[in-house]
Write an enzyme that holds these catalytic residues in place. Sequence first.
Site, mmCIF file in Angstrom:
data_model
loop_
_atom_site.group_PDB
_atom_site.id
_atom_site.type_symbol
_atom_site.label_atom_id
_atom_site.label_comp_id
_atom_site.label_asym_id
_atom_site.label_seq_id
_atom_site.Cartn_x
_atom_site.Cartn_y
_atom_site.Cartn_z
ATOM 1 N N CYS A 116 62.747 -52.321 -15.227
ATOM 2 C CA CYS A 116 62.908 -52.007 -16.606
ATOM 3 C C CYS A 116 64.003 -51.735 -17.217
ATOM 4 O O CYS A 116 64.376 -51.637 -18.354
ATOM 5 C CB CYS A 116 61.905 -51.067 -16.963
ATOM 6 S SG CYS A 116 60.206 -51.239 -15.983
ATOM 7 N N HIS A 252 62.559 -48.748 -23.720
ATOM 8 C CA HIS A 252 61.709 -49.433 -22.854
ATOM 9 C C HIS A 252 60.304 -48.864 -23.560
ATOM 10 O O HIS A 252 59.999 -47.923 -23.496
ATOM 11 C CB HIS A 252 62.020 -49.217 -21.562
ATOM 12 C CG HIS A 252 61.078 -49.692 -20.738
ATOM 13 N ND1 HIS A 252 60.509 -50.990 -20.614
ATOM 14 C CD2 HIS A 252 60.226 -49.137 -19.512
ATOM 15 C CE1 HIS A 252 59.537 -51.236 -19.826
ATOM 16 N NE2 HIS A 252 59.344 -50.165 -18.971
ATOM 17 N N ASN A 282 53.729 -53.605 -21.549
ATOM 18 C CA ASN A 282 54.877 -53.139 -20.849
ATOM 19 C C ASN A 282 55.413 -54.407 -20.062
ATOM 20 O O ASN A 282 54.701 -54.753 -19.288
ATOM 21 C CB ASN A 282 54.728 -51.985 -19.863
ATOM 22 C CG ASN A 282 55.935 -51.808 -18.718
ATOM 23 O OD1 ASN A 282 56.899 -52.511 -19.125
ATOM 24 N ND2 ASN A 282 55.717 -50.601 -18.018
#
Length: 325
Positions: A116, A252, A282
């Site tokens: 990420c 993020h 996500n």
Amino acid sequence: MKQEIGIRLLGTGSCVPSQVVTNADMEGIVETSDEWIRTRTGIEQRHIADGETNLALTKTAAERAMAMAGIDPKEIGVVICATMTGETMVPSLACLLQRECGLSEHVFAFDMSAACTGFLYALHTARALLCAVPEKKYALVTGSELLSRITDFSDRNTCVLFGDGAGAAVLELDENTAYYFDGGAKGDDQVLYCPRNYTLPNPFSHADAEPKQQKVSMEGRAVYTFAVQALTGSILRTAEQAGGLPDKYICHQANARIIQTAAKQLKEPMEKFFMNIEHCGNTSAASIPIALDECVRSGGIQRGETVMLSGFGGGLAYGTAFFTF
Ligand code: UT7
């Protein structure tokens, strides 16, 4: 603190698979509820590839970014693709993008694996290469994932969280603005883990003979604690270098609560934080460039405003970049 040469984002682009999977769809495959997913994460739906490849999504995102930048693809000197779910180990996604987007054969092209935080590490590396090699004028940085390839759809702890997609940005150096970065890593294969699946028989080795299933596992609460600390700490260290907090944040998109908690700790209003987790979930390395593109295209950030991009997650790793848009 020495002022660093800034970057100018000339164009952004993104692309998500056309298939939308809602929380109600998730209720049909694991024991969960729309209410649990929305209140614990902020996610309402995600996009999951049904035939689209990582390369195809990344190509479209990159083409959109280059079109917005108004540059000839042949002028790109550096291309870095942040991903952990590329089509092949060799060639890299970046090399395939060189061919698919018609980039110059003189381009530096390579992938970066930092989950990420991948887009942040890639952006920082691309800027460093532009500084180090003056004849390279523009860099193309992408973040893309087909997390559905490594998602265990029988595990409710993880499968409701992830989505697929790609984002991209074209940048050049800008001597009139400043750039600051904070990043790091803390190796941990317990709280967030996905093995590689090497399955060929090897007559010379008996180690690791059992093929492992290539799927993500996560201890949500431990990662949550790391995420809040990493996000708040990294933003504060970057702000210390920059001499203040930015006008806008693009973090993020792992969990809306992580960003809300960080905002509270920083005493910053939520209006400064762009969010799109509700419709993307996500998407790991893709989440920041997709959110960045949506923010830019919807007028959520104006030229001259300062922005922080901040990533955190698997590795465990984190990174924050501060620049003027
Ligand atoms: O992008 C990489 C970085 N990743 C992250 O930053 C993710 C960080 N972690 C999180 O966002 C959160 O920890 C989660 C959203 C993953 C989980 O939320 P939580 O509030 O920390 O829940 P939990 O893991 O502590 O689980 C609470 C309960 C458990 O049941 P019991 O043991 O209390 O009976 C879970 O089994 O919720 C249960 N649960 C679910 N229930 C319904 C876990 N997943 C689900 C689900 N639906 N999908």
